[in-house]
Design a protein around this motif. Structure first.
Motif, PDB file in Angstrom:
ATOM      1  N   ALA A   1       0.838  -1.208   0.000  1.00  0.00           N
ATOM      2  CA  ALA A   1       0.000   0.000   0.000  1.00  0.00           C
ATOM      3  C   ALA A   1       0.870   1.254   0.000  1.00  0.00           C
ATOM      4  N   ARG A   2       1.993   1.200   0.721  1.00  0.00           N
ATOM      5  CA  ARG A   2       2.886   2.357   0.791  1.00  0.00           C
ATOM      6  C   ARG A   2       3.462   2.679  -0.585  1.00  0.00           C
TER       7      ARG A   2
ATOM      8  N   GLN B   1       0.801   4.203  -2.647  1.00  0.00           N
ATOM      9  CA  GLN B   1       0.461   5.560  -2.209  1.00  0.00           C
ATOM     10  C   GLN B   1       1.508   6.571  -2.681  1.00  0.00           C
TER      11      GLN B   1
ATOM     12  N   GLU C   1       1.167   7.143  -6.343  1.00  0.00           N
ATOM     13  CA  GLU C   1      -0.006   7.980  -6.612  1.00  0.00           C
ATOM     14  C   GLU C   1       0.318   9.452  -6.366  1.00  0.00           C
TER      15      GLU C   1
END
Lengths: 245, 320
Positions: free
Chosen positions: A231-232, A235, A238
């Motif tokens: 997820a990091r 993120q 993004e």
């Protein structure tokens, strides 16, 4: 085509430099097919390090071409007392002795066989080899289960399941699978990352890029189940997409 | 010494201010700040707590904005990202001129310098589009000489004794500064043999070594996932863009992990690599930009026939 059918037709991208995990995958598949009581048919020469409990039947690529009606092979195996057919096929040799187009037809015939008959198929594509040069073909015909040394991609109607690690060595596999998904899918898609253990920056970028393309086409795309490190990466990528330098 | 906003100048005016006492700092900064407040320009301060208190007491204006907490400078990549967002927001709100008094961390504050030296050079490019007067104060009492030299090479303007700002003759074009910058090795590299050394590894093998090295530290001293990610990205760049052999070495102590990834290539041609959001700069930039936000320090070492990246993870601040 349901998920069970498509997972009976598996693709394996075999790294020539691999640590032996892909060989293990071939052996495991072979043993399972033997245990199921299937007649093992091979196309091309693939080394089997497991103990061979059954005699293998060597086939010619032409035997599996739709024009040869390969379903007859299944009927014969059933008539001989087998529980079905296990087909182990080396794509590099098929394409070398025939053509990409011929192999494409064989793959289609194998999917049909798996749909209608007690048949399991494992297609081995070498990398480097047709597993890189004809990756589109490998991806297209093994949407239910495509394995690479570090990565497995399984696709159903509305889910792309990414398991394992994605880095520079197999980024093309993820990219090709997502591109094929973008072409084929409808309005809802879940990219399931619950079994993804590592995404490189490049992999996270590829995921966001395909998700963006799908969203622009009006689809609802969900990146689902990413563990904290994955997820990091997603993120941060993004953030970089939002504020290009 | 008074730092004045240059008049009739557009774009980023990046000035260094050297001072030897609190009074000298205030003498220079208070008029600069008050001018901005009088003209209702957004006026922002990013200083250490003590200097902030001094300035707050001296100016006492409610519109003076002190940046702290989350916007404090942890690493140069996220600082550039935050500041660009902040500056863009002020411009969107109608600001025609923005003033910043911003202190850059260095060993005098207990911070590593190399990546902040690169920051000082890179922001001449990264903030160029903004109508910004940016004063960077350096306290000569605590600033190492090598840092002062880099400051002279990275600031096109200097706050001058006569109250104006003057062009800095020692200023170097950022590209030249960034591509020609030698860096000294981390102390851990020079005092102990590496725990792991790999030649031309696959990314997967480098990741395994990175995790094994992180596991040698006390639990939670560093974020092992961050170490794995950063080493993977450095190795990916070396294998993709560099030249063989790619050499990965990992050191660790009880509170520190250092990774060095070297190859025989010239290094990334982009002088701002790692510091600017990099989606449009290809995957090389993206991975290094992420590494800058996960590490305690990232160094680039370029020589004529080799390039190496140093990735440092300090346990003191939880790996970043």
């Amino acid at each position: 085509m349901d998920a069970t059918t498509t997972t009976r037709h598996k693709g394996l991208l075999r790294s020539r430099t691999a640590s032996g995990d892909t060989q293990t995958a071939i052996d495991t598949w072979y043993r399972a097919a033997v245990e199921r009581g299937q007649r093992i048919c091979t196309v091309g020469t693939l080394p089997l390090t497991g103990t061979a409990a059954a005699r293998e039947t060597a086939l010619d690529p032409a035997d599996l071409h739709p024009s040869a009606e390969p379903a007859r092979l299944v009927q014969r195996a059933l008539g001989d007392g087998y529980q079905g057919l296990g087909v182990l096929i080396h794509a590099d040799e098929v394409i070398a002795t025939t053509s990409e187009r011929f192999h494409d037809a064989v793959e289609t015939a194998l999917t049909d066989l798996c749909t209608d008959h007690p048949v399991e198929v494992l297609c081995v594509y070498d990398r480097p080899g047709v597993g890189t040069d004809c990756l589109d073909l490998a991806v297209e015909h093994h949407e239910g289960d495509l394995r690479e040394e570090q990565l497995t991609v399984r696709r159903t109607t509305d889910v792309v399941h990414v398991a394992g690690e994605v880095d520079m060595t197999n980024l093309d596999v993820l990219d090709t699978a997502l591109r094929a998904t973008a072409l084929a899918r409808g309005r809802r898609l879940r990219i399931d990352l619950s079994e993804a253990t590592f995404l490189s920056a490049g992999a996270a970028h590829v995921l966001h890029r395909h998700a963006a393309v799908l969203r622009q086409a009006g689809a609802h795309v969900e990146l689902h189940g990413a563990a904290p490190p994955v997820a990091r990466a997603l993120q941060l990528v993004e953030l970089s997409l939002r504020s290009p330098g | 010494m008074v730092a004045r906003a240059p008049v009739h100048r557009r774009g980023h005016v990046h000035q260094a201010l050297f001072y030897d006492s609190d009074d000298e700092l205030l003498d220079a900064v208070v008029p600069f700040v008050e001018e901005g407040l009088k003209a209702t320009e957004p006026t922002l301060v990013a200083l250490n707590d003590r200097a902030s208190d001094l300035l707050r007491e001296a100016v006492g204006h409610p519109d003076l904005i002190f940046l702290g907490g989350r916007t404090r400078r942890h690493d140069p990549a996220s600082t550039i990202r935050h500041h660009r967002e902040l500056l863009a927001a002020h411009v969107a709100d109608g600001a025609r001129h923005i003033r910043v008094v911003g202190e850059t961390p260095h060993p005098g504050h207990g911070s590593p310098w190399d990546w902040w030296a690169r920051y000082e050079a890179a922001i001449n490019h990264a903030y160029a589009e903004f109508p910004l007067s940016n004063v960077c104060p350096y306290d000569r009492r605590i600033t190492p000489g090598a840092v002062l030299e880099d400051v002279m090479r990275t600031h096109p303007w200097l706050a001058a004794d006569d109250g104006a700002h003057v062009a800095n003759a020692h200023y170097e074009e950022p590209r030249r500064f960034l591509l020609g910058r030698p860096v000294s090795a981390d102390p851990l590299e020079t005092t102990s043999p590496p725990r792991f050394e790999l030649l031309d590894p696959t990314p997967a093998a480098a990741r395994r070594a990175a995790r094994a090295c992180a596991d040698l530290l006390p639990a939670d001293a560093v974020d092992a996932d961050d170490v794995v990610m950063c080493v993977n990205e450095a190795v990916t760049n070396a294998l993709t863009h560099g030249r063989s052999p790619v050499r990965v070495r990992l050191w660790c102590s009880a509170d520190r992990l250092v990774a060095s990834v070297a190859d025989r290539g010239a290094g990334p041609p982009d002088p701002f690599v790692g510091l600017l959001p990099a989606a449009s700069r290809g995957s090389a930039g993206l991975g290094l930009w992420m590494a800058h936000q996960m590490c305690s320090h990232v160094t680039f070492h370029r020589t004529e026939d080799a390039f190496s990246i140093g990735l440092v993870f300090d346990a003191r601040d939880g790996g970043r």
